[in-house]
Each structure stands twice: as structure tokens, then as C-alpha cells.
Design a protein around this motif. Structure first.
Motif, mmCIF file in Angstrom:
data_model
loop_
_atom_site.group_PDB
_atom_site.id
_atom_site.type_symbol
_atom_site.label_atom_id
_atom_site.label_comp_id
_atom_site.label_asym_id
_atom_site.label_seq_id
_atom_site.Cartn_x
_atom_site.Cartn_y
_atom_site.Cartn_z
ATOM 1 N N GLU A 2 0.850 -1.190 0.000
ATOM 2 C CA GLU A 2 0.000 0.000 0.000
ATOM 3 C C GLU A 2 0.886 1.240 0.000
ATOM 4 O O GLU A 2 1.776 1.383 0.835
ATOM 5 C CB GLU A 2 -0.899 0.003 1.236
ATOM 6 C CG GLU A 2 -1.881 1.127 1.236
ATOM 7 C CD GLU A 2 -2.849 1.024 2.397
ATOM 8 O OE1 GLU A 2 -3.099 2.061 3.021
ATOM 9 O OE2 GLU A 2 -3.341 -0.084 2.658
ATOM 10 N N ILE A 3 0.624 2.125 -0.940
ATOM 11 C CA ILE A 3 1.407 3.350 -1.056
ATOM 12 C C ILE A 3 0.428 4.490 -1.295
ATOM 13 O O ILE A 3 -0.339 4.467 -2.261
ATOM 14 C CB ILE A 3 2.416 3.252 -2.212
ATOM 15 C CG1 ILE A 3 3.416 2.154 -1.906
ATOM 16 C CG2 ILE A 3 3.116 4.584 -2.439
ATOM 17 C CD1 ILE A 3 4.321 1.794 -3.033
ATOM 18 N N SER A 4 0.440 5.483 -0.415
ATOM 19 C CA SER A 4 -0.506 6.589 -0.572
ATOM 20 C C SER A 4 0.039 7.693 -1.477
ATOM 21 O O SER A 4 -0.716 8.413 -2.100
ATOM 22 C CB SER A 4 -0.878 7.163 0.797
ATOM 23 O OG SER A 4 0.294 7.605 1.457
ATOM 24 N N ASP A 5 1.347 7.843 -1.548
ATOM 25 C CA ASP A 5 1.954 8.883 -2.372
ATOM 26 C C ASP A 5 2.514 8.233 -3.635
ATOM 27 O O ASP A 5 3.713 7.984 -3.762
ATOM 28 C CB ASP A 5 3.044 9.595 -1.575
ATOM 29 C CG ASP A 5 3.511 10.874 -2.227
ATOM 30 O OD1 ASP A 5 3.267 11.053 -3.439
ATOM 31 O OD2 ASP A 5 4.137 11.685 -1.533
ATOM 32 N N LEU A 6 1.626 7.978 -4.582
ATOM 33 C CA LEU A 6 1.978 7.209 -5.770
ATOM 34 C C LEU A 6 3.009 7.924 -6.640
ATOM 35 O O LEU A 6 3.946 7.299 -7.135
ATOM 36 C CB LEU A 6 0.722 6.912 -6.593
ATOM 37 C CG LEU A 6 -0.324 6.043 -5.891
ATOM 38 C CD1 LEU A 6 -1.624 6.061 -6.681
ATOM 39 C CD2 LEU A 6 0.187 4.631 -5.706
ATOM 40 N N ALA A 7 2.841 9.230 -6.835
ATOM 41 C CA ALA A 7 3.767 9.972 -7.693
ATOM 42 C C ALA A 7 5.176 9.978 -7.104
ATOM 43 O O ALA A 7 6.159 9.780 -7.818
ATOM 44 C CB ALA A 7 3.265 11.394 -7.930
ATOM 45 N N ALA A 8 5.274 10.181 -5.794
ATOM 46 C CA ALA A 8 6.596 10.190 -5.150
ATOM 47 C C ALA A 8 7.232 8.806 -5.201
ATOM 48 O O ALA A 8 8.446 8.678 -5.422
ATOM 49 C CB ALA A 8 6.493 10.677 -3.710
ATOM 50 N N TYR A 9 6.436 7.772 -5.008
ATOM 51 C CA TYR A 9 6.957 6.410 -5.084
ATOM 52 C C TYR A 9 7.478 6.130 -6.498
ATOM 53 O O TYR A 9 8.588 5.610 -6.675
ATOM 54 C CB TYR A 9 5.886 5.391 -4.696
ATOM 55 C CG TYR A 9 6.354 3.964 -4.833
ATOM 56 C CD1 TYR A 9 7.256 3.419 -3.921
ATOM 57 C CD2 TYR A 9 5.919 3.169 -5.887
ATOM 58 C CE1 TYR A 9 7.712 2.113 -4.057
ATOM 59 C CE2 TYR A 9 6.360 1.868 -6.026
ATOM 60 C CZ TYR A 9 7.256 1.341 -5.117
ATOM 61 O OH TYR A 9 7.706 0.051 -5.261
ATOM 62 N N SER A 10 6.678 6.489 -7.495
ATOM 63 C CA SER A 10 7.086 6.282 -8.879
ATOM 64 C C SER A 10 8.385 7.023 -9.173
ATOM 65 O O SER A 10 9.300 6.480 -9.801
ATOM 66 C CB SER A 10 5.970 6.768 -9.808
ATOM 67 O OG SER A 10 6.359 6.681 -11.140
ATOM 68 N N TYR A 11 8.472 8.251 -8.720
ATOM 69 C CA TYR A 11 9.668 9.071 -8.929
ATOM 70 C C TYR A 11 10.885 8.422 -8.273
ATOM 71 O O TYR A 11 11.950 8.305 -8.892
ATOM 72 C CB TYR A 11 9.425 10.469 -8.361
ATOM 73 C CG TYR A 11 10.551 11.438 -8.592
ATOM 74 C CD1 TYR A 11 10.744 12.026 -9.832
ATOM 75 C CD2 TYR A 11 11.410 11.781 -7.564
ATOM 76 C CE1 TYR A 11 11.771 12.935 -10.047
ATOM 77 C CE2 TYR A 11 12.440 12.687 -7.766
ATOM 78 C CZ TYR A 11 12.617 13.262 -9.013
ATOM 79 O OH TYR A 11 13.632 14.159 -9.212
ATOM 80 N N SER A 12 10.729 7.963 -7.036
ATOM 81 C CA SER A 12 11.870 7.364 -6.333
ATOM 82 C C SER A 12 12.326 6.071 -6.996
ATOM 83 O O SER A 12 13.526 5.798 -7.070
ATOM 84 C CB SER A 12 11.545 7.123 -4.848
ATOM 85 O OG SER A 12 10.593 6.099 -4.702
ATOM 86 N N GLN A 13 11.386 5.295 -7.521
ATOM 87 C CA GLN A 13 11.748 4.058 -8.202
ATOM 88 C C GLN A 13 12.470 4.355 -9.518
ATOM 89 O O GLN A 13 13.425 3.677 -9.882
ATOM 90 C CB GLN A 13 10.513 3.193 -8.444
ATOM 91 C CG GLN A 13 9.856 2.687 -7.171
ATOM 92 C CD GLN A 13 10.826 1.931 -6.296
ATOM 93 O OE1 GLN A 13 11.387 0.916 -6.679
ATOM 94 N NE2 GLN A 13 11.069 2.443 -5.093
ATOM 95 N N GLY A 14 12.016 5.375 -10.220
ATOM 96 C CA GLY A 14 12.689 5.777 -11.452
ATOM 97 C C GLY A 14 14.076 6.325 -11.185
ATOM 98 O O GLY A 14 15.034 6.016 -11.907
ATOM 99 N N LYS A 15 14.208 7.130 -10.142
ATOM 100 C CA LYS A 15 15.518 7.686 -9.768
ATOM 101 C C LYS A 15 16.496 6.563 -9.430
ATOM 102 O O LYS A 15 17.677 6.642 -9.773
ATOM 103 C CB LYS A 15 15.389 8.629 -8.559
ATOM 104 C CG LYS A 15 14.917 9.993 -8.921
ATOM 105 C CD LYS A 15 15.954 10.689 -9.743
ATOM 106 C CE LYS A 15 15.920 12.173 -9.559
ATOM 107 N NZ LYS A 15 16.755 12.855 -10.527
ATOM 108 N N ARG A 16 15.994 5.531 -8.754
ATOM 109 C CA ARG A 16 16.836 4.387 -8.397
ATOM 110 C C ARG A 16 17.432 3.750 -9.659
ATOM 111 O O ARG A 16 18.607 3.381 -9.687
ATOM 112 C CB ARG A 16 16.003 3.367 -7.614
ATOM 113 C CG ARG A 16 16.766 2.192 -7.079
ATOM 114 C CD ARG A 16 15.871 1.234 -6.288
ATOM 115 N NE ARG A 16 14.627 0.891 -6.952
ATOM 116 C CZ ARG A 16 14.497 -0.020 -7.908
ATOM 117 N NH1 ARG A 16 15.550 -0.681 -8.356
ATOM 118 N NH2 ARG A 16 13.324 -0.278 -8.438
ATOM 119 N N VAL A 17 16.643 3.669 -10.720
ATOM 120 C CA VAL A 17 17.125 3.109 -11.987
ATOM 121 C C VAL A 17 18.133 4.053 -12.638
ATOM 122 O O VAL A 17 19.200 3.630 -13.093
ATOM 123 C CB VAL A 17 15.945 2.839 -12.956
ATOM 124 C CG1 VAL A 17 16.438 2.552 -14.363
ATOM 125 C CG2 VAL A 17 15.075 1.698 -12.447
#
Length: 194
Positions: A2-17
Motif C-alpha cells: 500500500e502506497i498513498s503517495d503514488l507519484a513520489a513512489y514512482s519518482y523514487s523508483q525511477g531515480k533508483r534506476v
């Protein structure tokens, strides 16, 4: 998950790549993720999103822009269904966006919002050119499709005259020497005529 801040999660996962890539590689491919605050701002600028709307994100990256829209829909608490069609050439970012969209769809479902999505690891320009390369396989049915909403932060880099994308649009979109312009021109063609 469960993730409430979807945009931030997506951004952090992309940054990791992307953090494992050199600045030259990022520049060469025009890979710069949209910050979550900008994604949310862009999502707020859209007109009301109707039930059954189709959304295109032609350079999905890790899915930040689409997540901004999904967050907006969750906040509005309006049960509806939308479809998202997304493209990117980067295998790792496509995998991240697929994971993120899976999580985002489950989160949206809790609020009666159905998200139907597809992420294609393909070059948007070459895949969506009208009347190009008919095939029994692939996405040629998208040539005649239009989208209700297009949200995009296309890559930006110069193209030389020998680039296959420049050759593919020759005579259709003459004089455009950067990828950003091609993305915008093709995106405009995929919106319904009003």
C-alpha cells in the motif's frame, strides 16, 4: 503493498534506476523524470476526466505523470474507469512503470476507480506514426485510435537527418530535428478533432 503517495513512489523508483547511469547517457536519451509536484500540478490542469477516458503517456519513464492523474482521481472520489496506454524505449523504466501501475491500480480500486493499463517497450514515434509499417503483430490498431487525454514530458535531444525517426516522418513533419517536437506533433494527431 500500500502506497498513498503514488507519484513520489514512482519518482523514487525511477531515480533508483537512473542513478546508475552517467550524465552523458541520460542526456543522450533525454531521460529526466518529472518531479511529483509538477506531475500533480499538470494533473490538476486537466479538464474533468470522464468515465471511460483513454489516456496516453508517450514517454512514461517510471509513470510519475500518470500517477499524478491517478492521485487526482482518488482525491475526487468519483468511481470511474480509465485506460492508460504508455510507451518508453527503456526496458528498466518500463518494468518500473509496470510495477508502479500495478500498485496504483490496486490503490485506486479501493475507491471504485478502475485503471486499465498497458506499457509498451517501444519507440512511441515509430509505433504511432499514421499509416506506417502495417503488421500482423504489434500495435498498428493504434494508428486510428485517438486519446481523450495526453500527459507528457517527452525526452529532448537533437536528431540527425539519418535517424530512423526523422526518415519515418519525412514528408509528414518536415524540418523537425529534435525528438521533443516529434513527440508533440504525433501526440496532437492522436487527440480527437474538435
Amino acid at each position: 503493498m500500500e502506497i498513498s503517495d503514488l507519484a513520489a513512489y514512482s519518482y523514487s523508483q525511477g531515480k533508483r534506476v537512473l542513478e546508475n547511469r552517467t550524465a552523458n547517457v541520460l542526456k543522450e536519451h533525454g531521460q529526466f523524470l518529472t518531479p511529483p509536484s509538477i506531475a500533480r500540478y499538470m494533473a490538476k490542469q486537466l479538464e474533468p476526466i470522464p468515465n471511460g477516458a483513454s489516456l496516453l503517456e508517450p514517454a512514461v519513464g517510471s509513470g510519475v505523470l500518470a500517477c499524478g492523474i491517478i492521485e487526482r482521481l482518488i482525491t475526487e472520489k468519483r468511481p470511474l474507469e480509465i485506460s492508460i496506454t504508455a510507451y518508453d524505449t527503456d526496458r528498466d523504466l518500463c518494468n518500473v512503470s509496470r510495477e508502479v501501475f500495478g500498485i496504483a491500480s490496486k490503490e485506486a480500486e479501493k475507491y471504485g476507480i478502475g485503471i486499465h493499463w498497458q506499457v509498451f517497450q517501444e519507440d512511441f514515434v515509430l509505433s504511432c506514426l499514421p499509416n506506417q509499417q502495417p503488421s500482423l503483430f504489434g500495435l498498428t490498431e493504434l494508428k486510428n485510435k485517438t486519446f481523450d487525454t495526453i500527459i507528457s514530458n517527452p525526452p529532448y535531444f537533437k536528431l540527425n537527418a539519418e535517424d530512423k525517426r526523422v526518415k519515418a516522418v519525412y514528408g509528414k513533419l518536415n524540418g523537425h530535428t529534435n525528438i521533443y517536437t516529434l513527440f508533440m506533433a504525433l501526440s496532437a494527431k492522436l487527440l480527437p478533432r474538435r
